[in-house]
Structure formats: structure tokens, C-alpha cells
Design a protein around this motif. Structure first.
Motif, short mmCIF file in Angstrom:
data_model
loop_
_atom_site.label_atom_id
_atom_site.label_comp_id
_atom_site.label_asym_id
_atom_site.label_seq_id
_atom_site.Cartn_x
_atom_site.Cartn_y
_atom_site.Cartn_z
N SER A 72 -38.79 18.75 -26.25
CA SER A 72 -40.12 18.15 -26.29
C SER A 72 -40.03 16.66 -26.03
O SER A 72 -39.23 15.96 -26.67
N THR A 73 -40.83 16.17 -25.08
CA THR A 73 -40.92 14.73 -24.86
C THR A 73 -42.23 14.17 -25.41
O THR A 73 -42.59 13.04 -25.16
N ASP A 74 -42.95 15.02 -26.17
CA ASP A 74 -44.17 14.55 -26.83
C ASP A 74 -43.79 13.68 -28.03
O ASP A 74 -42.66 13.70 -28.50
N LYS A 75 -44.76 12.95 -28.55
CA LYS A 75 -44.48 12.07 -29.69
C LYS A 75 -44.96 12.65 -31.01
O LYS A 75 -44.58 12.17 -32.07
N LEU A 76 -45.83 13.65 -30.97
CA LEU A 76 -46.35 14.24 -32.20
C LEU A 76 -45.63 15.54 -32.51
O LEU A 76 -45.28 16.31 -31.62
N HIS A 77 -45.42 15.78 -33.78
CA HIS A 77 -44.80 16.97 -34.33
C HIS A 77 -43.31 17.07 -34.01
O HIS A 77 -42.48 16.70 -34.80
N ALA A 78 -42.97 17.57 -32.82
CA ALA A 78 -41.55 17.76 -32.49
C ALA A 78 -41.19 16.90 -31.30
O ALA A 78 -41.96 16.76 -30.34
N ARG A 79 -39.97 16.32 -31.34
CA ARG A 79 -39.51 15.46 -30.24
C ARG A 79 -38.02 15.70 -30.03
O ARG A 79 -37.26 15.75 -30.99
N GLY A 80 -37.61 15.85 -28.77
CA GLY A 80 -36.21 16.15 -28.48
C GLY A 80 -35.99 17.66 -28.54
O GLY A 80 -36.94 18.44 -28.45
N PRO A 81 -34.73 18.10 -28.70
CA PRO A 81 -34.48 19.55 -28.80
C PRO A 81 -35.24 20.16 -29.97
O PRO A 81 -35.23 19.61 -31.07
N VAL A 82 -35.93 21.27 -29.72
CA VAL A 82 -36.76 21.90 -30.75
C VAL A 82 -36.04 23.12 -31.30
O VAL A 82 -35.92 24.15 -30.62
N GLY A 83 -35.54 23.00 -32.52
CA GLY A 83 -34.88 24.11 -33.19
C GLY A 83 -35.77 24.70 -34.26
O GLY A 83 -37.00 24.65 -34.17
N LEU A 84 -35.14 25.24 -35.30
CA LEU A 84 -35.91 25.90 -36.36
C LEU A 84 -36.90 24.95 -37.03
O LEU A 84 -38.05 25.30 -37.25
#
Length: 418
Positions: free
Chosen positions: A388-400
Motif C-alpha cells: 500500500s502506498t496510501d497514507k491512511l490505515h495501511a502503508r507498505g507491505p500489508v500483512g495480518l
């Protein structure tokens, strides 16, 4: 088939199953993942038979060799799916984790608890193994999921879905927690990304055109990245041996991946020392070089780069190179052209490294390391659903953890507000 009714039915079932999965304890989820692994392993022959139908149709429809290779299931790739399920089962369960619990002056305790997102819609292409990866990560994080694989893998995905359903039911969990869309009709995607009453988040896994379409048309939050225009900056305080090794690996380890370096930035004071060394390596490996005027003067076999080159994710053995005056110019270039995926600085200057980490605004920023490390497995996440390159919630590799959210919890003992 009425696509709208069909997809709404999947959504309704997913929402119901999601509530049950969110309540399941870690042991139950882990046993289900291991059971699915066992069933997939014992169903190898059937999975390969169904996959052969997809491969035959793909050849008939003119799929190129690379797509056919990604589509193929082999004993080795099936074993990799089995091992992947076992690895996810062994990961720590983030659901229910409480953090930052502290007493307030009123006497109450306030903290945050990690909880599932709910229902996750995942849209992907080609690789049938994504069906298993996505299902495993969603289940372990307490989410239900609706998976829409590529039409070219329809038989393979349905066969895998049957194994997953059997494993869930064997452990007393609802089979509807993982549903694979059973129609190749593209209208199903349009429905999935707008079913905001049933689906909480959408994750597209595929090419840029797929991600752009989902991002533009979805009425549900999307976890995604569009491009991987990654940079490595070689500072004039860099160790040349480290710089050569890192810049070589970042570009040539694998070309068609989102964390490969696409633009190399080099400080003017060190360019004459490092670029000829790197050029020899790149040219020997068949990498086409495109550079600024100063770069071309140092590398005879380099063609002139255009503004379009700085904006391009090549996913191929092509590299753009720019000589910059200093780190400030490097960061200015990165902030203008980066897709906010991954950037790295090579330097022995601690102060500059700290500035680079602080001022470069990408989902992963590195010091003296190859951009190829921007990956869920390498980050210790065990597995990832995407970047994810978004800034909200998840950023970078999205794991569990990226497939969960946080809610505030308050613990009291008859406390009332005065």
C-alpha cells in the motif's frame, strides 16, 4: 445468471460468516488453515487436472508464455501453497491484541484493541496461488473474503475453493468465510467494488490498469499501489563497494517486480568513480541505460533520458540514471517523480541518513540496503496481501495487521463522569 443478485448473495453470506470468523479463537483458525493445507496436498492430482483445462483454454486464446507460466500449477507450486498455509498458521494472531493500556486521571483504563476489518474483496489476475494466499491471510486475521480471480484461472480457482470450503467445514467454521466468484463476467467486479453494505475494503492485486479501474470506480476503501517507481540515491559519502552491490541488486535481482529500482540518482562528486563500475555490470547483464547529459558523458553506451523516463516503471532491464548535485536535489527529484513505494540512500553519513529517512515520504525508506527488501516476508510479516502506498490505515507491505483495525477500549469499575 443475474450478476447483481448473485454478488449480493455472496455479500450477504460473507457478512454473516465474517461475524462467526471474527469470534473464532486462534487455535480454531490455525487448525482450519492446517486442514486446508492437508486437503490441498491430498488433492494435488485433481488440482492439476483442473488447471490443465485453464492452460488449454489459455493456449487456445493466445495467452503469452509468461502468463501461461504464472497460470500453471505444478507439484512444486502446490507444495509451496501448502507450506504457505502452514507458515500463516504459525504466525502470531493479531486479533484481540491490546496495546497502550493506561490509567487516566478519572481512574478508567484506556487502550486499543486490534479487530478484523470485516469482509475483504480481493481482485487479482492469473496466479491461482493467490487464492490460497488471500484466503489464508484473511482467515487468520478474522476476516471473511470474496475472491475474484482472473477468468483465465476459473477452473483452478474453483478447485482450490472447494478444498478451502472442505477444510473450513471440517473444523466447524463456515465455508462462506471464503467465497470465490464463480462467473467470468466482468460485471461481477463492478458489483463487488460497490457493495458497501457487505464489503468493507477492496484489495486489487494485478497490473496498473486493473488497479486504476478499481480505484476510480470503487465506492469502498481500496488498499493499493499503482506504480513502483523506486529510487536509489548514491551519496558522495557512500562506500563505493556497498553502493555498487546495492545498486546492482536493486535493479538486476528481478526486473518485473514493484520493488525493483527504476531510477538511480548519483551525487556529482562520486559519479565518475561509481558509474563506470556500475555501467560495466549493467551492460554485461543486458540492462539498457538511459541517462541525463552528464551521465551520458561518463557512460558511452547510455542514451539520453526523457522526462517520461523519470515517470516510468519499466518492469524490464531498463534503468534511468541522473547525476545530482547533492542529497537535496536527489530528494527533490524523488518527491517529484516517486510513486511513494520504496527509496534508498547509500551513505556513511549518519546525519544525512537520518534526514533522508525523515524527509522522503514513501511507504518504505531505506539506508544502505537494496529496495528489493520491500516485501512482507523480508519485513517479518510472514506473508503479505500486497503493498500500500496510501497514507491512511495501511502503508507498505500489508500483512495480518494491515487486515485489521484498532478500536478504543475502556475498562472501568463503576466509574461515572463527574
Amino acid at each position: 445468471m443475474d450478476i447483481k443478485d448473485y454478488m449480493q448473495g455472496l455479500g450477504l453470506q460473507a457478512r454473516k460468516a465474517g461475524r462467526e470468523i471474527s469470534r473464532a479463537d486462534s487455535g480454531k483458525k490455525n487448525q482450519a488453515l492446517l486442514k486446508i493445507a492437508e486437503i490441498i496436498e491430498s488433492s494435488q492430482e485433481q488440482l492439476i487436472t483442473e488447471n490443465q483445462k485453464d492452460l488449454a483454454a489459455g493456449k487456445k486464446n493466445g495467452l503469452d508464455a509468461a502468463l501461461l507460466d504464472r497460470l500453471a500449477l505444478t507439484p512444486a507450486s502446490i507444495q509451496a501453497m501448502v507450506e504457505g498455509l502452514k507458515q500463516v498458521a504459525a504466525l502470531p494472531d493479531p486479533v484481540g491484541e491490546i496495546s497502550d493500556l493506561s490509567y487516566r486521571p478519572s481512574g478508567i483504563q484506556v487502550g486499543q484493541m486490534r479487530v478484523p476489518l470485516g469482509v475483504i474483496g480481493i481482485i487479482y489476475e492469473s496466479r491461482p496461488n493467490v487464492t490460497v494466499d488471500a484466503a489464508a491471510l484473511c482467515l487468520k486475521s478474522g476476516n471473511a473474503c470474496i475472491l475474484r480471480g482472473g477468468s483465465e484461472a476459473m477452473h483452478s480457482n474453483q478447485a482450490i475453493a472447494a478444498c478451502i470450503a472442505k477444510g473450513l467445514e471440517a473444523e466447524g467454521l463456515p465455508a462462506q468465510a471464503v467465497q470465490v466468484v464463480a462467473t467470468p463476467d466482468r460485471a461481477a467486479v463492478g458489483e463487488l467494488i460497490t457493495m458497501k453494505h457487505y464489503v468493507d475494503v477492496i484489495v486489487p492485486r494485478g497490473g496498473k490498469s486493473l488497479t486504476e479501474r478499481i480505484s476510480e470506480e470503487a465506492t469502498i476503501p481500496v488498499i493499493k499501489h499503482l506504480d513502483g517507481i523506486c529510487h536509489v540515491y548514491i551519496d558522495d559519502k557512500a562506500d563505493i563497494a556497498k553502493a555498487v552491490k546495492i545498486a546492482d541488486n536493486a535493479k538486476t535481482h528481478r526486473y518485473g517486480v514493484c520493488n525493483a529500482m527504476e531510477t538511480l540518482l548519483v551525487a556529482e562528486a562520486i559519479a565518475a568513480k561509481v558509474l563506470p563500475l556500475l555501467a560495466a555490470i549493467y551492460l554485461e547483464k543486458g540492462v539498457e541505460l538511459r541517462g541525463c547529459l552528464k551521465t551520458c558523458s561518463l557512460i558511452p553506451n547510455c542514451s539520453r533520458a526523457t522526462d517520461e523516463d523519470w515517470n516510468t516503471e519499466y518492469l524490464a532491464p531498463i534503468l534511468s540514471i541522473k547525476i545530482v548535485h547533492d542529497m537535496d536535489e536527489a530528494m527533490e527529484h524523488i518527491n517529484k517523480y516517486s510513486s511513494s513505494h520504496t527509496e534508498s540512500i547509500v551513505t556513511e553519513d549518519y546525519t544525512r541518513a537520518r534526514r533522508f529517512l525523515r524527509e522522503v515520504d514513501s511507504s518504505s525508506v531505506m539506508v544502505n540496503a537494496s529496495t528489493r527488501f520491500a516485501d512482507g516476508f523480508e519485513y517479518g510479516l510472514g506473508a503479505e496481501i500486497g503493498i500500500s502506498t496510501d497514507k491512511l490505515h495501511a502503508r507498505g507491505p500489508v500483512g495480518l495487521k494491515g487486515l485489521t483495525s484498532l478500536k478504543y477500549i475502556v475498562l472501568g469499575d463503576g466509574h461515572i463522569r463527574s
